[in-house]
Design a protein around this motif. Structure first.
Motif, PDB file in Angstrom:
ATOM      1  N   ARG A 557       0.827  -1.210   0.000  1.00 13.87           N
ATOM      2  CA  ARG A 557       0.000   0.000   0.000  1.00 13.87           C
ATOM      3  C   ARG A 557       0.860   1.258   0.000  1.00 13.87           C
ATOM      4  O   ARG A 557       0.512   2.260  -0.633  1.00 13.87           O
ATOM      5  N   CYS A 590      -7.120  -4.741  -2.309  1.00 15.81           N
ATOM      6  CA  CYS A 590      -8.335  -5.133  -1.613  1.00 15.81           C
ATOM      7  C   CYS A 590      -8.731  -6.559  -1.971  1.00 15.81           C
ATOM      8  O   CYS A 590      -9.204  -7.326  -1.120  1.00 15.81           O
ATOM      9  N   LEU A 593      -7.281  -9.161   0.138  1.00 13.68           N
ATOM     10  CA  LEU A 593      -7.835  -9.229   1.494  1.00 13.68           C
ATOM     11  C   LEU A 593      -9.227  -9.850   1.519  1.00 13.68           C
ATOM     12  O   LEU A 593      -9.802 -10.009   2.597  1.00 13.68           O
ATOM     13  N   SER A 594      -9.772 -10.185   0.365  1.00 11.89           N
ATOM     14  CA  SER A 594     -11.203 -10.487   0.253  1.00 11.89           C
ATOM     15  C   SER A 594     -11.449 -11.930  -0.145  1.00 11.89           C
ATOM     16  O   SER A 594     -11.764 -12.230  -1.289  1.00 11.89           O
ATOM     17  N   CYS A 603     -12.257  -4.673   3.450  1.00  8.13           N
ATOM     18  CA  CYS A 603     -11.330  -3.628   3.017  1.00  8.13           C
ATOM     19  C   CYS A 603     -11.528  -2.337   3.805  1.00  8.13           C
ATOM     20  O   CYS A 603     -10.556  -1.647   4.110  1.00  8.13           O
ATOM     21  N   LEU A 612     -11.439   4.231  -0.753  1.00  9.33           N
ATOM     22  CA  LEU A 612     -11.909   3.077  -1.513  1.00  9.33           C
ATOM     23  C   LEU A 612     -13.094   3.434  -2.390  1.00  9.33           C
ATOM     24  O   LEU A 612     -13.909   4.277  -2.028  1.00  9.33           O
ATOM     25  N   LEU A 618     -15.033  -3.289  -5.357  1.00  7.44           N
ATOM     26  CA  LEU A 618     -13.773  -3.500  -4.678  1.00  7.44           C
ATOM     27  C   LEU A 618     -12.938  -4.607  -5.299  1.00  7.44           C
ATOM     28  O   LEU A 618     -11.743  -4.632  -5.158  1.00  7.44           O
TER      29      LEU A 618
END
Length: 625
Positions: A557, A590, A593-594, A603, A612, A618
């Protein structure tokens, strides 16, 4: 009409008012109209709407997104913008009735072809072939269970006219056995045995690949005998493959399998499906079975005695994504496919695994002491599996069966690997959320998750459901063998804690290998499969446990150079020329992470300071795999 996710496919009683509407509005013409809409949904999967450059935030995915994208075209094409809410509901009530009364599937298909061509969903020849391929199954599905009038009108006219949510929520049952306290995994002792597991996915053999043809033809798949020659100003398809919307010739897959030596030796092979090419508008069962047997024989030839454990991909069937649950019997069932798989894979699988494979395309076995391998049929979670419109509640009872397998493994003290094709974060919401809950419950037992389907190199992290802050598992999404779309061919090797008493069976590292097409297609060159990267070395990971991947996302990030490395490897060493700006970068991060679909909190909670995009945008859109 049965409510989705509740019971079987029996129709609801028809009221006198509905029968009157049926007569007054004309069942035949309304059925044609609705069939066109249904096939537009199915055919939208055959368009090449995605390229790897498109990892940008995009609208909602799957069935919902396809209808939403098509709705404006349908409104314009059929003047539905003047339709009032009561008239709309009356119209779709009649459509629902007419689906059950009109007998001529061919007539329905004729109008669907015209709609497909009018809306420019695909070239006319593709429209005709695809409609003829899909029409019987789609009519059967919509006859058993279609959108309610309220849902259809909510889609077309907005939420003030109805609610658009055809997949209702459901929950599997977890045993009453209390969950053991989480036990953070420990690295194996120095010198412990390490196993190497070859991972193959998305081979997509094109039986009609032809060198020199147009790689940018108008059809959804090119580099084929029917693609024609390229313009004089552009080169044709390469001998080993092409950076375009093309799949692979058999010789490239033979090269991959014959050139595995430097990456081996291997203790096992995980093979997660998608054998046929992307010419989904013209595939027969004979084509699919030929692909299955040809590639299975090729794997046996080059891997010899190494045990191979396959999973079912979404392209194995025809029509593509069409995997009816076991309650669908007769010629429209998947018996033809599962029986052929059982026959082809019998040397690798024990009797009980073959039994459940024949029923539902999934199985479990013990490849070594202390390890249970579970191969899931992820088509029963798929947003594109139109058969789930009849009943989407735990199709084939697969998730409840998974719970039983995991509980038995926990009771024995075994560890478990799960393999499958479609990743859980790309599944229908209720299926995905139930799977997420299962992973959390059995986090001490689950040692690895391995998927494919997206064609790119990524991962999905699972967190505790209470706080969404403690990483507890990771699903590895390996890159494809195929070039589709504009990628290098590739494969993955996992290093696993080895075969010894007390092994954790955890992933210790992974390596990705590619064929550089630019080099391979040079005149006089021979293909050279080369190591692209090792995960721990390249990303500076202390290990490849869930927390390490969580930390990597946060490092990417703020560290643009690190993200650009990830972006390069995400595309197997052939990234798009278009740069990945901030919205693209955030959406890509994202997605890692999903592991739970339609869950923006993952997220928003984990990246609260990031700007976002809206909830449904996302996840980057995957290729039409």
């Amino acid at each position: 009409m049965p409510r989705h996710g509740v019971s079987s496919g029996q129709g609801r009683p028809r009221s006198g008012r509905e029968q009157t509407l049926d007569r007054s509005l004309g069942a035949a013409s309304l059925r044609l109209l609705w069939m066109g809409l249904a096939l537009a949904l199915a055919l939208s999967d055959s368009q090449v709407l995605w390229a790897p450059a498109g990892a940008h935030p995009l609208p909602a995915q799957g069935l919902t997104a396809k209808f939403i994208r098509l709705a404006p075209q349908l409104r314009e094409g059929f003047s539905w913008w003047n339709l009032t809410c009561p008239a709309c509901k009356g119209l779709f009530t009649a459509i629902d009735i007419s689906l059950r009364n009109e007998a001529s599937v061919a007539q329905v298909g004729s109008v669907a072809i015209k709609m497909c061509t009018l809306l420019k969903i695909a070239p006319p020849a593709v429209c005709q072939s695809a409609v003829q391929l899909f029409q019987d199954d789609v009519v059967e599905v919509w006859t058993r269970s279609v959108l309610s009038p309220s849902e259809a009108c909510g889609l077309l006219l907005g939420s003030s006219c109805g609610h658009w949510d055809i997949f209702s929520s459901w929950n599997i049952s977890l045993p009453a056995v209390p969950k053991p306290l989480p036990q953070p995994p420990e690295p194996p002792a120095p010198g412990s045995p390490v196993s190497r597991v070859l991972f193959l996915t998305d081979l997509h053999w094109d039986q009609s690949y032809l060198e020199g043809t147009d790689p940018n033809c108008e059809n959804p798949l090119c580099c084929r005998q029917d693609s024609g020659p390229p313009p004089a100003s552009r080169p044709g398809a390469g001998y080993w493959g092409e950076y375009s919307k093309c799949d692979l010739p058999l010789r490239t897959l033979e090269s991959l399998l014959s050139g595995l030596g430097p990456a081996g030796p291997f203790d096992m092979v995980y093979w997660t499906g998608d054998i046929p090419a992307h010419n989904i508008w013209q595939q027969s069962r004979q084509d699919q079975l030929r692909a299955l047997t040809t590639i299975t024989d090729l794997v046996k030839k080059f891997l010899g005695p190494v045990p191979v454990y396959p999973a079912v991909g979404n392209h194995e069937s025809t029509p593509v994504n069409g995997f009816p649950p076991p309650f669908i019997e007769g010629n429209q069932s998947s018996h033809w496919l599962y029986e052929a798989m059982a026959k082809a894979w019998e040397p690798w699988l024990p009797a009980e695994a073959l039994r459940t494979l024949r029923i539902g395309g999934f199985y479990a076995l013990s490849p070594r002491p202390g390890l249970r391998l579970i191969s899931l049929n992820m088509n029963f979670c798929s947003r594109e599996n139109f058969w789930l419109l009849i009943n989407s509640t735990d199709p084939a009872g697969q998730l409840q069966w998974l719970v039983g397998e995991l509980q038995a493994a926990e009771d024995r003290g075994d560890k478990v690997h799960i393999i499958g094709h479609i990743p859980p974060g790309h599944c229908l919401k209720s299926w995905s959320w139930n799977y997420y809950r299962i992973v959390e419950r059995y986090e001490n037992t689950l040692a690895g998750q391995f998927f494919g389907h997206t064609h790119v190199d990524e991962f999905e992290i699972f967190y505790d459901e209470e706080t969404l802050s403690r990483p507890l598992s990771v699903a590895f999404l390996a890159p494809s063998a195929t070039t589709y779309i504009s990628l290098n061919p590739g494969y993955r090797v996992y290093q696993i804690d080895g075969n010894y008493s007390g092994s954790s069976h955890l992933v210790l590292d992974h390596e990705t290998y590619i064929l550089n097409l630019t080099q391979a297609n040079e005149p006089g060159a021979t293909p050279h499969w080369q190591l692209l990267y090792r995960a721990r070395e390249t990303y500076g990971l202390p290990n490849v446990l869930p927390a390490a991947w969580h930390d990597l996302v946060y490092r990417m990030r703020s560290d643009m150079q690190l993200f650009q490395t990830f972006w390069f490897l995400y595309h197997k060493g052939h990234p798009p020329s278009e740069p990945c700006g901030t919205p693209c970068r955030l959406a890509t991060l994202c997605a890692q992470l999903s592991a739970r679909s339609d869950s923006p909190a993952l997220c928003r909670h984990l990246m609260p300071d990031a700007n976002l995009p809206p909830v449904q945008s996302l996840r980057p859109r995957p290729p039409l795999c």
